[in-house]
Design an enzyme around this catalytic site. Sequence first.
Site, PDB file in Angstrom:
ATOM      1  N   HIS A   2      -5.563  -1.587   9.267  1.00  0.00           N
ATOM      2  CA  HIS A   2      -5.357  -0.278   8.543  1.00  0.00           C
ATOM      3  C   HIS A   2      -6.386   0.577   8.520  1.00  0.00           C
ATOM      4  O   HIS A   2      -6.274   1.661   8.101  1.00  0.00           O
ATOM      5  CB  HIS A   2      -4.994  -0.556   7.171  1.00  0.00           C
ATOM      6  CG  HIS A   2      -5.970  -0.859   6.099  1.00  0.00           C
ATOM      7  ND1 HIS A   2      -6.333  -2.260   5.990  1.00  0.00           N
ATOM      8  CD2 HIS A   2      -6.822  -0.377   5.532  1.00  0.00           C
ATOM      9  CE1 HIS A   2      -7.566  -2.221   5.181  1.00  0.00           C
ATOM     10  NE2 HIS A   2      -7.575  -1.097   4.849  1.00  0.00           N
TER      11      HIS A   2
HETATM   12  C1  UD1 Z   1      -7.192   3.252   1.552  1.00  0.00           C
HETATM   13  C2  UD1 Z   1      -8.477   3.384   1.201  1.00  0.00           C
HETATM   14  C3  UD1 Z   1      -9.224   2.150   1.911  1.00  0.00           C
HETATM   15  C4  UD1 Z   1      -8.464   0.915   1.567  1.00  0.00           C
HETATM   16  C5  UD1 Z   1      -7.202   1.056   1.767  1.00  0.00           C
HETATM   17  C6  UD1 Z   1      -6.298  -0.222   1.353  1.00  0.00           C
HETATM   18  C7  UD1 Z   1      -9.650   5.616   0.966  1.00  0.00           C
HETATM   19  C8  UD1 Z   1     -10.617   6.636   1.555  1.00  0.00           C
HETATM   20  N1  UD1 Z   1      -9.325   4.693   1.598  1.00  0.00           N
HETATM   21  O1  UD1 Z   1      -6.936   3.644   2.852  1.00  0.00           O
HETATM   22  O2  UD1 Z   1     -10.508   2.102   1.487  1.00  0.00           O
HETATM   23  O3  UD1 Z   1      -9.046  -0.063   2.419  1.00  0.00           O
HETATM   24  O4  UD1 Z   1      -6.561   2.127   1.181  1.00  0.00           O
HETATM   25  O5  UD1 Z   1      -5.459  -0.325   1.730  1.00  0.00           O
HETATM   26  O6  UD1 Z   1      -9.521   5.637  -0.250  1.00  0.00           O
HETATM   27  N2  UD1 Z   1       0.866   5.887   2.919  1.00  0.00           N
HETATM   28  C9  UD1 Z   1       2.204   5.702   2.879  1.00  0.00           C
HETATM   29  N3  UD1 Z   1       2.631   4.953   1.536  1.00  0.00           N
HETATM   30  C10 UD1 Z   1       1.337   4.546   0.591  1.00  0.00           C
HETATM   31  C11 UD1 Z   1       0.311   4.968   0.934  1.00  0.00           C
HETATM   32  C12 UD1 Z   1      -0.111   5.426   1.915  1.00  0.00           C
HETATM   33  O7  UD1 Z   1       2.891   6.020   3.666  1.00  0.00           O
HETATM   34  O8  UD1 Z   1       2.171   3.980  -0.165  1.00  0.00           O
HETATM   35  C13 UD1 Z   1       0.175   6.586   4.327  1.00  0.00           C
HETATM   36  C14 UD1 Z   1       0.400   8.015   4.171  1.00  0.00           C
HETATM   37  O9  UD1 Z   1       0.725   8.523   5.453  1.00  0.00           O
HETATM   38  C15 UD1 Z   1      -1.206   8.186   4.020  1.00  0.00           C
HETATM   39  C16 UD1 Z   1      -1.957   6.985   4.804  1.00  0.00           C
HETATM   40  O10 UD1 Z   1      -1.066   6.019   4.783  1.00  0.00           O
HETATM   41  O11 UD1 Z   1      -1.644   9.489   4.491  1.00  0.00           O
HETATM   42  C17 UD1 Z   1      -3.173   6.627   4.363  1.00  0.00           C
HETATM   43  O12 UD1 Z   1      -3.270   6.314   2.760  1.00  0.00           O
HETATM   44  P1  UD1 Z   1      -4.622   6.664   1.986  1.00  0.00           P
HETATM   45  O13 UD1 Z   1      -4.517   6.060   0.654  1.00  0.00           O
HETATM   46  O14 UD1 Z   1      -5.273   7.944   2.257  1.00  0.00           O
HETATM   47  O15 UD1 Z   1      -5.745   5.660   2.774  1.00  0.00           O
HETATM   48  P2  UD1 Z   1      -5.377   4.141   3.201  1.00  0.00           P
HETATM   49  O16 UD1 Z   1      -5.577   4.188   4.942  1.00  0.00           O
HETATM   50  O17 UD1 Z   1      -4.366   3.434   2.501  1.00  0.00           O
HETATM   51  N1  UDP Z   2      -2.250  -7.605   0.933  1.00  0.00           N
HETATM   52  C1  UDP Z   2      -1.039  -7.789   0.275  1.00  0.00           C
HETATM   53  N2  UDP Z   2      -0.139  -7.555   1.233  1.00  0.00           N
HETATM   54  C2  UDP Z   2      -0.283  -6.992   2.470  1.00  0.00           C
HETATM   55  C3  UDP Z   2      -1.657  -6.831   3.072  1.00  0.00           C
HETATM   56  C4  UDP Z   2      -2.683  -7.058   2.178  1.00  0.00           C
HETATM   57  O1  UDP Z   2      -0.715  -8.161  -0.535  1.00  0.00           O
HETATM   58  O2  UDP Z   2       0.664  -6.710   3.081  1.00  0.00           O
HETATM   59  C5  UDP Z   2      -3.486  -8.089  -0.215  1.00  0.00           C
HETATM   60  C6  UDP Z   2      -4.544  -8.933   0.211  1.00  0.00           C
HETATM   61  O3  UDP Z   2      -4.262 -10.217   0.017  1.00  0.00           O
HETATM   62  C7  UDP Z   2      -5.682  -8.340  -0.345  1.00  0.00           C
HETATM   63  C8  UDP Z   2      -5.461  -7.002  -0.551  1.00  0.00           C
HETATM   64  O4  UDP Z   2      -4.205  -6.597  -0.265  1.00  0.00           O
HETATM   65  O5  UDP Z   2      -5.553  -8.973  -1.680  1.00  0.00           O
HETATM   66  C9  UDP Z   2      -6.449  -6.229   0.515  1.00  0.00           C
HETATM   67  O6  UDP Z   2      -6.281  -4.851   0.613  1.00  0.00           O
HETATM   68  P1  UDP Z   2      -6.179  -4.139   1.962  1.00  0.00           P
HETATM   69  O7  UDP Z   2      -6.296  -4.828   3.042  1.00  0.00           O
HETATM   70  O8  UDP Z   2      -5.067  -3.050   1.916  1.00  0.00           O
HETATM   71  O9  UDP Z   2      -7.456  -3.100   1.621  1.00  0.00           O
HETATM   72  P2  UDP Z   2      -9.141  -3.711   1.655  1.00  0.00           P
HETATM   73  O10 UDP Z   2      -9.350  -4.968   0.987  1.00  0.00           O
HETATM   74  O11 UDP Z   2      -9.389  -3.390   3.192  1.00  0.00           O
HETATM   75  O12 UDP Z   2      -9.612  -2.472   0.950  1.00  0.00           O
END
Ligand code: UD1
Ligand code: UDP
Length: 388
Positions: free
Chosen positions: A215
Amino acid sequence: MKIVTIIGARPQIIKASALSRAIRDHYPTRINEVIVHTGQHYDEKMSDIFFSQLQIPQPNYNLNIGSGTHGMQTAKMIEGIERILLSERPDALVIYGDTNSTLAGAIAASKIQIPIVHIEAGLRSFDKTMPEEINRILADNVSTLLFCPTKAGYCNLIKEGFSSVKSERPDFNSPNIYHCGDIMLDNTLYFRDIALNNTDYKKRFGKDFVLCTVHRNTNTDNKEKLTNIFTSLLQIANTQRIILPLHPRTKKMVPLMLDTELQREIFENPNIEIIDPVGYLEMIYLESASSLVITDSGGVQKEAYFLKKPCLILRPQTEWIEIVETGAATITDTDPDAIMNAYCKYKDTENNRIIFERAEGISLFGDGNAAEFICITMIQALDSFFCD
Ligand code: UD1
Ligand code: UDP
Protein backbone atom coordinates in the site's frame (compact mmCIF):
# COMPACT_ATOMS: atom_id res chain seq x y z
CA MET A 1 -6.92 12.90 34.01
CA LYS A 2 -8.61 13.49 30.68
CA ILE A 3 -6.84 12.52 27.45
CA VAL A 4 -7.97 13.00 23.87
CA THR A 5 -6.78 10.20 21.56
CA ILE A 6 -6.50 10.85 17.84
CA ILE A 7 -7.02 7.95 15.45
CA GLY A 8 -7.70 7.96 11.72
CA ALA A 9 -5.85 5.31 9.72
CA ARG A 10 -6.25 1.53 10.12
CA PRO A 11 -3.01 0.85 12.05
CA GLN A 12 -3.82 3.63 14.53
CA ILE A 13 -7.21 2.17 15.34
CA ILE A 14 -5.48 -1.15 16.02
CA LYS A 15 -2.72 0.44 18.14
CA ALA A 16 -5.20 2.54 20.12
CA SER A 17 -7.07 -0.58 21.17
CA ALA A 18 -4.12 -1.59 23.38
CA LEU A 19 -4.18 1.67 25.32
CA SER A 20 -7.98 1.73 25.62
CA ARG A 21 -7.84 -1.84 26.97
CA ALA A 22 -5.17 -0.94 29.55
CA ILE A 23 -7.25 2.06 30.67
CA ARG A 24 -10.43 -0.03 30.89
CA ASP A 25 -8.74 -2.89 32.77
CA HIS A 26 -6.39 -0.99 35.10
CA TYR A 27 -7.11 2.74 35.27
CA PRO A 28 -10.83 3.30 34.65
CA THR A 29 -11.07 5.86 37.45
CA ARG A 30 -7.73 7.57 36.77
CA ILE A 31 -7.89 8.15 33.01
CA ASN A 32 -10.87 9.42 31.06
CA GLU A 33 -10.27 8.83 27.35
CA VAL A 34 -12.08 10.81 24.67
CA ILE A 35 -11.56 9.28 21.21
CA VAL A 36 -11.48 11.41 18.06
CA HIS A 37 -11.57 9.62 14.69
CA THR A 38 -10.45 11.93 11.91
CA GLY A 39 -12.14 9.75 9.28
CA GLN A 40 -8.90 9.41 7.27
CA HIS A 41 -9.88 5.77 6.72
CA TYR A 42 -13.60 5.24 6.36
CA ASP A 43 -14.41 1.99 4.45
CA GLU A 44 -16.06 -0.56 6.71
CA LYS A 45 -13.06 -2.88 6.27
CA MET A 46 -10.53 -0.11 6.98
CA SER A 47 -12.24 1.24 10.10
CA ASP A 48 -15.54 -0.03 11.61
CA ILE A 49 -14.51 -3.69 11.59
CA PHE A 50 -11.73 -2.98 14.11
CA PHE A 51 -14.02 -1.30 16.66
CA SER A 52 -16.19 -4.38 16.95
CA GLN A 53 -13.37 -6.97 16.74
CA LEU A 54 -10.99 -5.26 19.17
CA GLN A 55 -13.57 -4.04 21.67
CA ILE A 56 -12.63 -0.38 21.22
CA PRO A 57 -15.10 2.19 22.52
CA GLN A 58 -16.90 4.00 19.69
CA PRO A 59 -15.25 7.36 18.94
CA ASN A 60 -16.76 10.29 20.84
CA TYR A 61 -16.21 12.37 17.70
CA ASN A 62 -15.82 11.50 14.01
CA LEU A 63 -14.58 14.36 11.85
CA ASN A 64 -15.38 12.42 8.64
CA ILE A 65 -12.53 14.14 6.78
CA GLY A 66 -12.00 11.33 4.23
CA SER A 67 -9.38 11.29 1.47
CA GLY A 68 -7.66 14.25 -0.16
CA THR A 69 -4.31 15.82 -0.93
CA HIS A 70 -1.92 16.00 2.02
CA GLY A 71 -2.47 19.71 2.60
CA MET A 72 -6.23 19.64 2.24
CA GLN A 73 -6.69 16.53 4.37
CA THR A 74 -4.31 17.69 7.14
CA ALA A 75 -5.71 21.23 7.23
CA LYS A 76 -9.29 20.03 7.66
CA MET A 77 -8.15 17.70 10.43
CA ILE A 78 -6.26 20.47 12.27
CA GLU A 79 -9.35 22.66 12.21
CA GLY A 80 -11.62 19.90 13.52
CA ILE A 81 -9.20 18.69 16.18
CA GLU A 82 -8.55 22.22 17.46
CA ARG A 83 -12.29 22.80 17.87
CA ILE A 84 -12.63 19.64 19.94
CA LEU A 85 -9.54 20.38 22.06
CA LEU A 86 -10.83 23.86 22.87
CA SER A 87 -14.12 22.48 24.06
CA GLU A 88 -12.85 19.31 25.81
CA ARG A 89 -9.79 20.96 27.42
CA PRO A 90 -7.93 17.68 27.99
CA ASP A 91 -4.79 17.26 30.12
CA ALA A 92 -3.01 15.65 27.15
CA LEU A 93 -3.39 14.62 23.52
CA VAL A 94 -2.35 11.09 22.54
CA ILE A 95 -1.17 10.49 18.97
CA TYR A 96 0.09 7.33 17.27
CA GLY A 97 2.69 6.73 14.58
CA ASP A 98 3.21 8.88 11.55
CA THR A 99 0.09 9.47 9.47
CA ASN A 100 -1.52 12.75 8.47
CA SER A 101 -3.90 12.30 11.42
CA THR A 102 -0.83 12.18 13.72
CA LEU A 103 0.58 15.38 12.27
CA ALA A 104 -2.76 17.19 12.43
CA GLY A 105 -3.15 16.29 16.12
CA ALA A 106 0.40 17.41 16.84
CA ILE A 107 -0.04 20.81 15.19
CA ALA A 108 -3.47 21.49 16.69
CA ALA A 109 -2.46 20.61 20.28
CA SER A 110 1.00 22.19 20.30
CA LYS A 111 -0.32 25.59 19.21
CA ILE A 112 -2.76 25.73 22.13
CA GLN A 113 -0.28 24.28 24.64
CA ILE A 114 -1.82 20.91 25.28
CA PRO A 115 0.93 18.39 26.14
CA ILE A 116 1.34 15.70 23.50
CA VAL A 117 1.99 12.03 24.15
CA HIS A 118 3.50 10.44 21.05
CA ILE A 119 3.29 6.66 20.92
CA GLU A 120 5.66 5.03 18.42
CA ALA A 121 8.10 7.93 18.67
CA GLY A 122 11.66 8.07 17.35
CA LEU A 123 11.27 5.83 14.29
CA ARG A 124 13.14 7.07 11.26
CA SER A 125 13.63 5.88 7.67
CA PHE A 126 16.04 8.77 7.00
CA ASP A 127 14.12 9.44 3.80
CA LYS A 128 12.34 12.77 3.82
CA THR A 129 10.56 12.02 0.54
CA MET A 130 8.26 9.78 2.63
CA PRO A 131 5.24 11.69 3.94
CA GLU A 132 5.41 9.56 7.09
CA GLU A 133 9.01 10.64 7.83
CA ILE A 134 7.96 14.30 7.78
CA ASN A 135 4.94 13.57 9.98
CA ARG A 136 6.93 11.69 12.60
CA ILE A 137 9.82 14.17 12.80
CA LEU A 138 7.41 17.08 13.26
CA ALA A 139 5.25 15.19 15.77
CA ASP A 140 8.25 14.14 17.87
CA ASN A 141 9.54 17.69 18.00
CA VAL A 142 6.39 19.12 19.61
CA SER A 143 5.71 16.21 21.98
CA THR A 144 6.21 16.20 25.75
CA LEU A 145 6.15 12.44 26.42
CA LEU A 146 7.71 10.30 23.69
CA PHE A 147 7.31 6.54 23.87
CA CYS A 148 9.73 4.60 21.64
CA PRO A 149 8.90 0.98 20.79
CA THR A 150 12.51 0.02 20.03
CA LYS A 151 16.03 0.81 21.09
CA ALA A 152 16.76 2.16 17.60
CA GLY A 153 13.88 4.63 17.99
CA TYR A 154 15.18 5.77 21.37
CA CYS A 155 18.74 6.19 20.01
CA ASN A 156 17.45 8.22 17.05
CA LEU A 157 15.93 10.73 19.45
CA ILE A 158 19.13 10.95 21.48
CA LYS A 159 21.08 11.61 18.26
CA GLU A 160 18.60 14.37 17.40
CA GLY A 161 19.32 16.09 20.71
CA PHE A 162 16.60 14.78 23.04
CA SER A 163 17.90 14.25 26.58
CA SER A 164 18.01 10.81 28.15
CA VAL A 165 17.63 12.40 31.59
CA LYS A 166 14.04 12.04 32.80
CA SER A 167 12.70 15.29 34.16
CA GLU A 168 10.34 14.96 37.13
CA ARG A 169 8.35 17.72 35.55
CA PRO A 170 8.52 17.25 31.78
CA ASP A 171 7.11 20.17 29.80
CA PHE A 172 6.98 21.59 26.30
CA ASN A 173 10.64 22.60 26.39
CA SER A 174 11.98 19.60 28.34
CA PRO A 175 10.27 16.48 27.03
CA ASN A 176 10.84 13.01 28.43
CA ILE A 177 11.66 10.07 26.18
CA TYR A 178 11.10 6.41 27.09
CA HIS A 179 11.99 3.05 25.54
CA CYS A 180 8.91 1.04 26.47
CA GLY A 181 8.31 -1.72 23.92
CA ASP A 182 5.69 -1.90 21.22
CA ILE A 183 1.97 -1.76 21.86
CA MET A 184 1.47 -3.75 18.65
CA LEU A 185 3.10 -6.67 20.45
CA ASP A 186 0.62 -6.16 23.32
CA ASN A 187 -2.17 -6.66 20.78
CA THR A 188 -0.66 -9.63 18.98
CA LEU A 189 -0.14 -11.48 22.26
CA TYR A 190 -3.60 -10.58 23.51
CA PHE A 191 -5.52 -11.61 20.37
CA ARG A 192 -3.32 -14.40 18.96
CA ASP A 193 -5.09 -17.35 20.56
CA ILE A 194 -8.55 -16.07 19.64
CA ALA A 195 -7.43 -15.71 16.01
CA LEU A 196 -5.65 -19.06 15.82
CA ASN A 197 -8.55 -21.00 17.30
CA ASN A 198 -11.07 -19.62 14.84
CA THR A 199 -12.21 -22.61 12.80
CA ASP A 200 -13.82 -20.41 10.12
CA TYR A 201 -10.49 -18.81 9.33
CA LYS A 202 -8.82 -22.24 9.13
CA LYS A 203 -11.44 -23.43 6.65
CA ARG A 204 -11.45 -20.22 4.64
CA PHE A 205 -7.70 -19.63 4.33
CA GLY A 206 -5.94 -22.94 5.00
CA LYS A 207 -2.21 -22.73 5.67
CA ASP A 208 1.28 -22.62 4.10
CA PHE A 209 0.72 -19.77 1.69
CA VAL A 210 2.65 -16.57 1.06
CA LEU A 211 0.88 -13.55 2.54
CA CYS A 212 1.38 -10.25 0.75
CA THR A 213 0.30 -6.66 1.41
CA VAL A 214 1.15 -3.56 -0.65
CA HIS A 215 0.00 0.00 0.00
CA ARG A 216 3.00 2.35 0.29
CA ASN A 217 2.46 5.34 -2.03
CA THR A 218 6.00 5.02 -3.42
CA ASN A 219 5.02 1.54 -4.69
CA THR A 220 1.39 2.01 -5.69
CA ASP A 221 1.90 5.28 -7.52
CA ASN A 222 4.94 4.16 -9.52
CA LYS A 223 4.30 2.11 -12.67
CA GLU A 224 7.71 0.41 -12.68
CA LYS A 225 7.69 -0.51 -9.00
CA LEU A 226 4.11 -1.79 -8.96
CA THR A 227 4.77 -3.79 -12.14
CA ASN A 228 7.92 -5.30 -10.59
CA ILE A 229 6.02 -6.32 -7.46
CA PHE A 230 3.23 -8.05 -9.36
CA THR A 231 5.59 -9.67 -11.86
CA SER A 232 7.52 -11.15 -8.94
CA LEU A 233 4.30 -12.38 -7.34
CA LEU A 234 3.40 -14.11 -10.61
CA GLN A 235 6.75 -15.90 -10.56
CA ILE A 236 6.29 -17.02 -6.94
CA ALA A 237 2.74 -18.15 -7.78
CA ASN A 238 4.20 -20.78 -10.14
CA THR A 239 4.89 -22.93 -7.09
CA GLN A 240 3.16 -21.26 -4.16
CA ARG A 241 -0.32 -20.05 -3.21
CA ILE A 242 -0.43 -16.33 -2.44
CA ILE A 243 -3.07 -14.44 -0.44
CA LEU A 244 -3.19 -10.69 -0.97
CA PRO A 245 -5.67 -8.57 1.03
CA LEU A 246 -5.81 -5.50 -1.16
CA HIS A 247 -5.55 -2.01 0.37
CA PRO A 248 -8.02 0.46 -1.24
CA ARG A 249 -5.14 2.65 -2.41
CA THR A 250 -3.65 -0.29 -4.34
CA LYS A 251 -7.07 -1.31 -5.65
CA LYS A 252 -7.45 2.18 -7.08
CA MET A 253 -3.95 2.26 -8.60
CA VAL A 254 -3.68 -1.24 -10.16
CA PRO A 255 -5.89 -0.43 -13.18
CA LEU A 256 -4.02 2.86 -13.71
CA MET A 257 -0.47 1.49 -13.37
CA LEU A 258 -0.39 -2.09 -14.68
CA ASP A 259 -0.65 -3.19 -18.31
CA THR A 260 -3.94 -4.87 -19.15
CA GLU A 261 -2.20 -8.16 -19.97
CA LEU A 262 -0.40 -8.22 -16.59
CA GLN A 263 -3.66 -7.45 -14.80
CA ARG A 264 -5.33 -10.34 -16.62
CA GLU A 265 -2.51 -12.74 -15.69
CA ILE A 266 -2.74 -11.72 -12.05
CA PHE A 267 -6.49 -11.76 -11.64
CA GLU A 268 -6.88 -15.05 -13.55
CA ASN A 269 -4.04 -16.83 -11.74
CA PRO A 270 -5.58 -19.60 -9.60
CA ASN A 271 -2.65 -19.37 -7.16
CA ILE A 272 -3.15 -15.67 -6.39
CA GLU A 273 -6.12 -14.91 -4.15
CA ILE A 274 -6.81 -11.20 -4.09
CA ILE A 275 -9.26 -10.43 -1.32
CA ASP A 276 -10.71 -7.35 0.37
CA PRO A 277 -8.86 -5.97 3.40
CA VAL A 278 -9.54 -8.23 6.36
CA GLY A 279 -10.14 -7.63 10.06
CA TYR A 280 -7.31 -7.72 12.57
CA LEU A 281 -8.13 -11.23 13.82
CA GLU A 282 -8.18 -12.61 10.27
CA MET A 283 -4.87 -10.86 9.63
CA ILE A 284 -3.23 -12.36 12.72
CA TYR A 285 -4.50 -15.75 11.56
CA LEU A 286 -3.17 -15.17 8.02
CA GLU A 287 0.23 -14.10 9.31
CA SER A 288 0.44 -17.13 11.62
CA ALA A 289 -0.70 -19.64 9.01
CA SER A 290 1.49 -18.28 6.24
CA SER A 291 4.93 -19.61 5.56
CA LEU A 292 6.38 -16.26 4.47
CA VAL A 293 5.26 -12.64 4.36
CA ILE A 294 5.95 -10.11 1.60
CA THR A 295 5.00 -6.54 2.50
CA ASP A 296 5.70 -2.84 2.42
CA SER A 297 3.66 -2.29 5.60
CA GLY A 298 5.41 -1.30 8.82
CA GLY A 299 2.91 -3.09 11.06
CA VAL A 300 2.83 -6.27 9.01
CA GLN A 301 6.66 -6.50 9.06
CA LYS A 302 6.57 -6.46 12.84
CA GLU A 303 3.72 -8.90 13.18
CA ALA A 304 5.53 -11.32 10.85
CA TYR A 305 8.45 -11.13 13.28
CA PHE A 306 6.22 -11.52 16.38
CA LEU A 307 4.68 -14.60 14.77
CA LYS A 308 8.04 -16.03 13.69
CA LYS A 309 7.62 -15.73 9.91
CA PRO A 310 10.35 -14.63 7.50
CA CYS A 311 9.56 -11.41 5.70
CA LEU A 312 10.55 -9.69 2.47
CA ILE A 313 10.34 -5.92 2.79
CA LEU A 314 9.22 -4.18 -0.41
CA ARG A 315 10.93 -0.94 0.52
CA PRO A 316 14.45 0.48 0.13
CA GLN A 317 14.78 0.80 3.91
CA THR A 318 12.89 0.11 7.13
CA GLU A 319 12.32 1.83 10.45
CA TRP A 320 12.33 -1.62 12.07
CA ILE A 321 15.98 -2.27 11.36
CA GLU A 322 16.41 -4.70 14.27
CA ILE A 323 14.31 -7.29 12.46
CA VAL A 324 16.58 -7.17 9.43
CA GLU A 325 19.65 -7.41 11.65
CA THR A 326 18.37 -10.70 13.10
CA GLY A 327 18.06 -12.15 9.58
CA ALA A 328 14.30 -12.65 10.00
CA ALA A 329 13.56 -10.08 7.31
CA THR A 330 15.29 -9.02 4.11
CA ILE A 331 15.02 -5.64 2.43
CA THR A 332 14.38 -6.27 -1.26
CA ASP A 333 12.71 -3.02 -2.32
CA THR A 334 10.89 -3.83 -5.57
CA ASP A 335 13.81 -5.26 -7.52
CA PRO A 336 12.58 -8.59 -9.00
CA ASP A 337 16.01 -10.26 -8.64
CA ALA A 338 16.33 -9.19 -5.01
CA ILE A 339 12.79 -10.43 -4.30
CA MET A 340 13.45 -13.83 -5.90
CA ASN A 341 16.89 -14.20 -4.27
CA ALA A 342 15.48 -13.42 -0.82
CA TYR A 343 12.50 -15.71 -1.43
CA CYS A 344 14.84 -18.57 -2.44
CA LYS A 345 17.02 -17.89 0.61
CA TYR A 346 14.08 -18.79 2.86
CA LYS A 347 12.90 -21.65 0.65
CA ASP A 348 13.88 -25.29 0.42
CA THR A 349 13.42 -25.60 -3.34
CA GLU A 350 13.50 -29.39 -3.44
CA ASN A 351 10.57 -29.79 -1.09
CA ASN A 352 8.85 -26.50 -1.95
CA ARG A 353 8.79 -25.50 1.73
CA ILE A 354 9.95 -22.41 3.56
CA ILE A 355 12.79 -23.16 5.93
CA PHE A 356 13.45 -20.61 8.58
CA GLU A 357 15.19 -20.97 11.93
CA ARG A 358 14.98 -17.92 14.10
CA ALA A 359 17.28 -17.14 17.01
CA GLU A 360 15.19 -16.91 20.17
CA GLY A 361 15.70 -15.18 23.45
CA ILE A 362 16.03 -11.53 22.49
CA SER A 363 13.10 -9.27 23.15
CA LEU A 364 13.29 -6.53 20.56
CA PHE A 365 9.80 -5.19 21.14
CA GLY A 366 9.28 -5.45 24.89
CA ASP A 367 7.17 -7.87 26.88
CA GLY A 368 3.63 -7.11 25.74
CA ASN A 369 2.92 -4.62 28.54
CA ALA A 370 3.83 -1.38 26.79
CA ALA A 371 0.33 0.11 27.11
CA GLU A 372 0.32 -0.31 30.87
CA PHE A 373 3.73 1.35 31.14
CA ILE A 374 2.44 4.26 29.05
CA CYS A 375 -0.62 4.67 31.31
CA ILE A 376 1.43 4.70 34.52
CA THR A 377 3.98 7.10 33.07
CA MET A 378 1.28 9.46 31.77
CA ILE A 379 -0.40 9.54 35.16
CA GLN A 380 2.86 10.30 36.99
CA ALA A 381 4.34 12.75 34.50
CA LEU A 382 1.16 14.66 33.78
CA ASP A 383 0.19 14.89 37.46
CA SER A 384 3.46 16.73 38.05
CA PHE A 385 2.87 18.83 34.91
CA PHE A 386 -0.28 20.28 36.44
CA CYS A 387 0.71 20.29 40.11
CA ASP A 388 1.17 24.10 40.31
C1 UD1 B 1 -2.15 6.05 5.19
C2 UD1 B 1 -0.89 6.62 5.83
C3 UD1 B 1 0.21 5.56 5.83
C4 UD1 B 1 -0.27 4.28 6.48
C5 UD1 B 1 -1.56 3.82 5.83
C6 UD1 B 1 -2.11 2.65 6.58
C7 UD1 B 1 -0.53 9.04 5.51
C8 UD1 B 1 0.23 10.07 4.75
N1 UD1 B 1 -0.40 7.77 5.07
O1 UD1 B 1 -1.83 5.76 3.83
O2 UD1 B 1 1.33 6.06 6.57
O3 UD1 B 1 0.73 3.31 6.33
O4 UD1 B 1 -2.53 4.88 5.88
O5 UD1 B 1 -3.02 1.90 5.84
O6 UD1 B 1 -1.22 9.36 6.45
N2 UD1 B 1 -9.04 4.91 0.55
C9 UD1 B 1 -10.27 4.32 0.43
N3 UD1 B 1 -10.94 4.00 1.57
C10 UD1 B 1 -10.46 4.25 2.81
C11 UD1 B 1 -9.21 4.87 2.92
C12 UD1 B 1 -8.51 5.20 1.78
O7 UD1 B 1 -10.75 4.07 -0.67
O8 UD1 B 1 -11.12 3.91 3.80
C13 UD1 B 1 -8.28 5.21 -0.70
C14 UD1 B 1 -8.56 6.61 -1.25
O9 UD1 B 1 -8.55 6.52 -2.64
C15 UD1 B 1 -7.37 7.41 -0.78
C16 UD1 B 1 -6.26 6.37 -0.77
O10 UD1 B 1 -6.87 5.16 -0.41
O11 UD1 B 1 -7.09 8.51 -1.60
C17 UD1 B 1 -5.13 6.69 0.19
O12 UD1 B 1 -5.62 6.90 1.51
P1 UD1 B 1 -4.80 7.80 2.56
O13 UD1 B 1 -5.43 7.71 3.89
O14 UD1 B 1 -4.57 9.16 2.01
O15 UD1 B 1 -3.37 7.13 2.59
P2 UD1 B 1 -2.96 5.62 2.75
O16 UD1 B 1 -2.27 5.22 1.50
O17 UD1 B 1 -4.10 4.82 3.23
N1 UDP C 1 -4.14 -5.24 8.77
C1 UDP C 1 -5.44 -5.70 8.86
N2 UDP C 1 -6.07 -6.10 7.71
C2 UDP C 1 -5.47 -6.05 6.49
C3 UDP C 1 -4.14 -5.59 6.41
C4 UDP C 1 -3.50 -5.17 7.57
O1 UDP C 1 -6.00 -5.78 9.95
O2 UDP C 1 -6.10 -6.43 5.50
C5 UDP C 1 -3.46 -4.81 10.00
C6 UDP C 1 -2.15 -5.48 10.26
O3 UDP C 1 -2.34 -6.71 10.94
C7 UDP C 1 -1.42 -4.44 11.12
C8 UDP C 1 -1.93 -3.13 10.55
O4 UDP C 1 -3.15 -3.44 9.86
O5 UDP C 1 -1.81 -4.53 12.47
C9 UDP C 1 -0.94 -2.54 9.60
O6 UDP C 1 -1.55 -1.48 8.93
P1 UDP C 1 -1.13 -1.01 7.48
O7 UDP C 1 -0.39 -2.07 6.78
O8 UDP C 1 -2.36 -0.46 6.82
O9 UDP C 1 -0.20 0.27 7.75
P2 UDP C 1 1.28 0.51 8.30
O10 UDP C 1 1.53 -0.37 9.46
O11 UDP C 1 2.20 0.28 7.16
O12 UDP C 1 1.28 1.97 8.65
